[in-house]
Design an enzyme around this catalytic site. Structure first.
Site, PDB file in Angstrom:
ATOM      1  CB  SER A 173      -0.945  -0.033   1.206  1.00  0.00           C
ATOM      2  OG  SER A 173      -1.921   0.970   1.118  1.00  0.00           O
ATOM      3  CG  ASP A 179      -4.032  -2.133   0.723  1.00  0.00           C
ATOM      4  OD1 ASP A 179      -2.869  -2.551   0.865  1.00  0.00           O
ATOM      5  OD2 ASP A 179      -4.423  -1.056   1.204  1.00  0.00           O
TER       6      ASP A 179
END
Length: 413
Positions: A47, A166
Site C-alpha cells: 500500500s 491492497d
C-alpha cells in the site's frame, strides 16, 4: 543485534496517509546511515509503504515528497466529508503524482530492488512483484497495491490482466522473517522501527505479519490512516519517524561515525523530546520508569536521545513542515463567524456536489466500463456457482440420511 556486514532488506507496512512517518525514517537513514541505504538490496512495501519504497528506490527528493504528502492530506481534508467526499479521488491524485515525480527510467531503478505486495482478488493470495517493464507498469503495480476495497472504489484495478487489491490485506510486511530485514510500521508493536506506546495491558494482535499493540493510540492511528489529521499532527509524525529511526540506529550500532550531528546521541540523559501523539493529540513524554514497563521495549533503555528536537530534521524538510504549520495557524486565526457560515454553506451544497462529482467519476470510468462490467458479471457468476455447489453438496449428504431414516421407519412398522 543485526549483522551489519550483510546486505539489508527494508520492509514498510501499509499506513495510508501516515506514510509521512516513513518519510522521517528514510531521511534519518539517508542522513545518518547512508551506507545502510546503499547496501539495501530489497525495499519492500504494501500500500502506502510501497509508495515510500518506490521513492527510495528511485532516489526522489525527500523534501519534494514531504511537500506532496502534505498537499495530498490537505486535499483530503478540504471537503465536508474529508477523504470520503465525492470530489476526492485518492488513486487519481496518487497516479498523477507518480507520473509527475517518478523519472522516466524508474522501472529500471526499481526492478530487482523494489518489491510491491499485492493481493489477488480471485483467491486472496499474496503476490510480490519486483520486475517492471516500463514506468507505467510500475505505476500500475503501485496503484493496485494501494487499492483498499470500498474506500477507493468497487471495481479493483488490474495488473497484467489480473485484478488486485491492497497488498496489506494479505502480506503487510514482505520478507519480515529474514534476519537482516528492518521492519518499519506506524503502529506500536514489535517492529524494528515503530512508535513506542504504553499499553493498558500486555497484549498484541498480528495482522498480515504486523505486530500491533492493543492501545488507544493505535486505534487512533488506524482512523488517521484513512482520515488524515491536521498539518501539525502530520509534522509530528514525520519528526517522530526520524527519532524512532535514530534510536534504532543507536541501539544496533549502525550510526556512521562521520554522520551529521552524531553528538546529539547520548546514553545517560533522560529523553525529553521523544514525544508521540496520544488519543487526545497531545505530546506524551516518556520517562525512564515508563520505558521499563513498555511492552517489548526493554532493549531500548540505553538508547535515548538528547533534547535537541528542533535540530533533528534537515533544513529542507523543516522548511516544508514550517510552511504547512503556518498555513494551519492562518486558518485557525480566521473569525469564528466566517468558519461557521462556511461550514453551513458546505453542508447545503453537499447534495449538489455529490451528484456533480459522481457524474464526473462516471465519465472518468467510461473508457473501462465494458471490461469492468464484464469482470463484475464473471465474479457474480463464480460466486453464484460456488453457492450452488455448496447447497448441492449439502443436499446430497442429507438425502441418504433421509432415505435410511425412511427405510428404518417402514421396517419397524
Amino acid at each position: 543485534m543485526l549483522n551489519s556486514n550483510k546486505e539489508w532488506t527494508i520492509s514498510f507496512s501499509g499506513c495510508g496517509f501516515l506514510s509521512i512517518y516513513y518519510l522521517g525514517v528514510y531521511v534519518c537513514l539517508l542522513e545518518r546511515a547512508q551506507d545502510l541505504i546503499e547496501r539495501t538490496t530489497k525495499i519492500c512495501g504494501a500500500s502506502s509503504g510501497a509508495l515510500i519504497g518506490a521513492m527510495i528506490a528511485c532516489q526522489l527528493s525527500p523534501a519534494k515528497c514531504c511537500k506532496n504528502l502534505m498537499e495530498l492530506s490537505k486535499e483530503a481534508r478540504k471537503g465536508t466529508l474529508g477523504s470520503m467526499h465525492p470530489s476526492f479521488n485518492l488513486l487519481k491524485l496518487t497516479r498523477k503524482l507518480l507520473v509527475q515525480e517518478l523519472p522516466s527510467n524508474a522501472h529500471h531503478m526499481a526492478s530487482g530492488r523494489l518489491c510491491v505486495s499485492l493481493t489477488r482478488v480471485s483467491d486472496g493470495q499474496n503476490v510480490l512483484v519486483s520486475e517492471f517493464a516500463s514506468k507505467n507498469d510500475l505505476i500500475q503495480a503501485l496503484i493496485c497495491s494501494c487499492f483498499f476495497p470500498l474506500y477507493c472504489g468497487v471495481v479493483p484495478p488490474s495488473y497484467h490482466g489480473t485484478r488486485y487489491v491492497d497488498g496489506a490485506l494479505s502480506n503487510n510486511l514482505p520478507y519480515f522473517s529474514l534476519r537482516n530485514t528492518i521492519t518499519v510500521s506506524i503502529f506500536s508493536g514489535e517492529s524494528d522501527i515503530c512508535p513506542y506506546d504504553y499499553p493498558f495491558y500486555f497484549h498484541e494482535v498480528r495482522h498480515s505479519n504486523v505486530s500491533i499493540q492493543v492501545n488507544f493510540a493505535n486505534v487512533q492511528r488506524v482512523i488517521q490512516a484513512f482520515f488524515p489529521p491536521e498539518a501539525e499532527v502530520m509534522a509530528e509524525f514525520c519528526e517522530n519517524g526520524y527519532k524512532d529511526a535514530l534510536t534504532f540506529l543507536k541501539e544496533n550500532d549502525l550510526l556512521e561515525i562521520d554522520s551529521p550531528r552524531t553528538d546529539l546521541i547520548t546514553t545517560h540523559k533522560q529523553d525529553k523530546s521523544f514525544s508521540h501523539y496520544n488519543v487526545h493529540n497531545q505530546s506524551v513524554v516518556d520517562t525512564d520508569q515508563d520505558r521499563h514497563t513498555q511492552y517489548g521495549s526493554k532493549r531500548r533503555q540505553n538508547c535515548q536521545l538528547d533534547n535537541h528536537e528542533a535540530g533533528l530534521l534537515p533544513e529542507p524538510i523543516k522548511k516544508v513542515i514550517s510552511e504547512a504549520r503556518t498555513k494551519k495557524r492562518r486558518w485557525m486565526a480566521e473569525l469564528f463567524v466566517v468558519k461557521l457560515v462556511t461550514s453551513i454553506l458546505m453542508l447545503c451544497l453537499l447534495p449538489v456536489e455529490t451528484v456533480y462529482f459522481t457524474l464526473l467519476k462516471f465519465a472518468y470510468w467510461t473508457p473501462e466500463i465494458a471490461s469492468d462490467l464484464r469482470w463484475l458479471w464473471d465474479l457474480t457468476m463464480q460466486m453464484t456457482g460456488l453457492v450452488w455447489r455448496q447447497l448441492c453438496s449439502k443436499e446430497a449428504v442429507c438425502r441418504p440420511r433421509c432415505l435410511v431414516l425412511y427405510t428404518c421407519g417402514h421396517g419397524s412398522d
